[in-house]
Structure formats: C-alpha cells, structure tokens
Design an enzyme around this catalytic site. Structure first.
Site, PDB file in Angstrom:
ATOM      1  N   SER A  37       0.850  -1.185   0.000  1.00 17.69           N
ATOM      2  CA  SER A  37       0.000   0.000   0.000  1.00 17.69           C
ATOM      3  C   SER A  37       0.885   1.233   0.000  1.00 17.69           C
ATOM      4  CB  SER A  37      -0.900   0.007   1.235  1.00 17.69           C
ATOM      5  OG  SER A  37      -1.504   1.265   1.419  1.00 17.69           O
ATOM      6  N   SER A  38       0.387   2.306  -0.587  1.00 19.77           N
ATOM      7  CA  SER A  38       1.166   3.548  -0.606  1.00 19.77           C
ATOM      8  C   SER A  38       1.320   4.154   0.782  1.00 19.77           C
ATOM      9  CB  SER A  38       0.513   4.564  -1.548  1.00 19.77           C
ATOM     10  OG  SER A  38      -0.806   4.849  -1.143  1.00 19.77           O
ATOM     11  N   CYS A  39       0.551   3.675   1.769  1.00 24.54           N
ATOM     12  CA  CYS A  39       0.673   4.226   3.126  1.00 24.54           C
ATOM     13  C   CYS A  39       1.945   3.762   3.825  1.00 24.54           C
ATOM     14  CB  CYS A  39      -0.551   3.866   3.962  1.00 24.54           C
ATOM     15  SG  CYS A  39      -0.619   2.136   4.432  1.00 24.54           S
ATOM     16  N   TYR A  55      -1.397  -0.426  10.381  1.00 25.84           N
ATOM     17  CA  TYR A  55      -1.571  -1.064   9.074  1.00 25.84           C
ATOM     18  C   TYR A  55      -0.311  -0.887   8.229  1.00 25.84           C
ATOM     19  CZ  TYR A  55      -3.475  -1.820   4.363  1.00 25.84           C
ATOM     20  OH  TYR A  55      -3.694  -2.263   3.082  1.00 25.84           O
ATOM     21  N   LYS A  95       2.248  -3.749   6.562  1.00 28.89           N
ATOM     22  CA  LYS A  95       2.567  -3.842   5.142  1.00 28.89           C
ATOM     23  C   LYS A  95       4.074  -3.745   4.891  1.00 28.89           C
ATOM     24  CE  LYS A  95      -1.361  -4.540   3.077  1.00 28.89           C
ATOM     25  NZ  LYS A  95      -1.560  -5.772   2.259  1.00 28.89           N
ATOM     26  N   HIS A 146     -13.092   3.369   2.519  1.00 28.95           N
ATOM     27  CA  HIS A 146     -12.189   4.430   2.126  1.00 28.95           C
ATOM     28  C   HIS A 146     -12.975   5.633   1.603  1.00 28.95           C
ATOM     29  CE1 HIS A 146      -9.220   1.032   1.958  1.00 28.95           C
ATOM     30  NE2 HIS A 146      -8.506   1.950   2.568  1.00 28.95           N
TER      31      HIS A 146
END
Length: 314
Positions: free
Chosen positions: A108-110, A137, A141, A180
């Site tokens: 994920s880009s987070c 989270y 990841k 989201h």
C-alpha cells in the site's frame, strides 16, 4: 505463467482480489485456486500449511488483507496490525516451503513517510515517520515487504512487492464506518439524494490531495509485473496524477446526481497532506493506466446498488 498454471489468488472476494480474478479469467487462465475466508482462515497457520501442501499452487497473488479508511484504522489498530502481519507471514512462509515459483505481495502507498517528498519514489521507504492515523496497518505492510525481500535473500525465492495507490471500483466496500474515502462519498451522496437532505457532511477540510487508480487497471499492472519484474525492488502502481479531496467530492456528487451542498467538518482528521506516487519505474517498463478518474467514478457509481450494499460490506 501459462494458462494452465495453478494460480492462487488470496483474498479473491475483496476489491483487489476480485479484480485480479476478473483479469486472469479474461486472459484465459483455467486453473485458479480460490478459497473464501470461511473455507480457509489465513490467520490459522496450521490450516494455511495444509492448504499449500494439498493444492501446491505455482503462483500466488497475495491480495488478502484487513483494510479500511481513517475511522476503521483509528478504531481497530490492534486488528489491523495483527491480522495483516499473521496473514502475510503464513502465506509467504508456506509459499516458500512448497516451492511457489513466484509470489506477488500487494502492499500500500501508506508505507511511505507522512511527509515524504512528492511524488513519492520507492526509495522513500523507511526514511521518515508514518502517518499516525494508519501506522499499525502501514507497519504490517512494511513487514510484508521485508518478508518477501528476506526470503529472496536467504532462500533465493522470487517474491515481488508492489505498492498500489488508493484503489476504487466495482466490488468496493461502501460501508460508511469502515470504507475508504471514495466509496464512502458515493454512499453518502447516494443516500442523501434518495432521502432528499439538503447537505452532506464530509470529514476534514477537503484540502489534502490523493491519487486514485481504478482497480481493474491495478490488476492489469499486477499481471504485467508478474511477467516482467523479478526480485526485491518494490514497484509503485498508480496514475502519477492527484486531486484535492474537494475536487473529488464534486466529481462524485455530479456522478451520483446529488444537487445539495457539501459541509466540511474540520474537527475530523485530514490524514496525510498529500500522497502521490512516482510511477516512473513502472512507466519505464512500458505500463500506463487506461481509466481516467471521472470515467472510473462513473463506472463505480453504476456498479453501486442499494440492494448490493450488504454483500459489499460483508
């Protein structure tokens, strides 16, 4: 991969996994291995071990994860870090143990620092503090990426990691508490239009900028990378374009046909100020997204139906 390869799609009922299955089937793959969470709890190490031993998949697309928006991440931080850590650890380890030829891990880009230079290059990983609202989270990841890289380094595996930007599309979660931003907007505007209320309240100030990728484009990029990318270099998947949340809200409002006003609740968190991925690595390989945001929003709105809300949530 050839059309008869045994391909296990973990999380095939989710937004990402569903898109991967659609893409594989459209390409003629005839030997997909699929299990619902009721049939296989990926948090159960013994069950995952038995599954891999009995099915012997040749390729794995690891899209199974616990996901949600700002509210869900704030409300259930222990669930987000535990479930995601144990799912990826079980699947990646058993993929190695049973000799899976290649595994693709959906990150994920987070994972990137909250204030990373924009657009965010893959090299920004672990160079700064994470966004507090989804840190558990994000850490899970990042651990998945490091698992893949570590198995590559120690055992010579071919486990690749990709970092998609914010995804949306058919099959999304439209639950107001846990979804989201984009599907939550669709649900809010739809409900407001149906009930005739004069305004819709949205979280934050509307000033943060976000990048959105139609989920079927993401699936296309994943198959592209399964064929062309190997090794431990993570790869961003996105459009290379972003939009202010206020602009996004107006796009969704027009697509739904809601004519009321928008009220921004600035007492609610905005999250990361901006999150735009640098996709030059992927573009250099020859891939580019096809679905532009207004068209993707329209298709997502068309796929959304009140009768399907419960199935989308559950």
């Amino acid at each position: 991969m050839n059309k008869d390869s045994r391909v296990y799609v973990a999380g095939h009922r989710g937004l990402v996994g569903g898109a991967l299955v659609r893409r594989l089937e459209s390409e003629g793959f005839r030997n997909l291995v699929l299990r619902t969470s009721a049939e296989l709890d990926l948090r159960d190490q013994t069950a995952v071990r038995a599954f891999f031993a009995s099915t012997q998949p040749e390729y794995v697309l690891l899209a199974a994860a616990k996901v949600g928006g700002i509210h869900a991440n704030n409300a259930y931080p222990a669930d987000f870090i535990y479930d995601n850590l144990i799912i990826e650890a079980n699947v990646i380890h058993e993929a190695y143990k049973t000799g899976v030829k290649k595994l693709l891990f959906l990150g994920s880009s987070c994972i990137y620092p909250r204030l990373a230079p924009q657009p965010i290059e893959e090299a920004a990983l672990l160079t700064g503090e994470l966004e507090p609202t989804n840190e558990p989270y994000s850490i899970a990841k990042i651990a998945g990426i490091k698992l893949c890289q570590s198995y590559n380094r120690q055992y010579g595996a071919n486990f690749v990691s990709v970092m998609p930007t914010n995804l949306y599309g058919p099959g999304d979660n439209f639950d107001l508490e846990n979804s989201h931003v984009l599907p939550a907007m669709i649900r809010k505007f739809h409900d407001a239009k149906k009930s005739g209320v004069p305004s819709v309240v949205l979280w934050g100030t509307g000033t943060p900028r976000r990048e959105f990728l139609y989920v079927d484009d993401m699936a296309d990029a994943c198959l592209f990378l399964m064929e062309r990318h190997n090794g431990s270099q993570i790869v961003n998947i996105g459009t290379g374009e972003d939009v202010a949340i206020k602009e996004l809200a107006n796009m969704v409002r027009r697509a739904v046909g809601y004519e009321g006003s928008i009220v921004w609740d600035s007492s609610k968190p905005d999250g990361t100020p901006r999150k735009l991925l640098d996709v030059s690595l992927l573009r250099g390989m020859g891939w580019r997204h096809k679905v532009e945001l207004p068209d993707g929003i329209k298709m997502t709105c068309e796929s959304f139906a009140p009768a399907g809300i419960e199935s989308a949530v559950n």
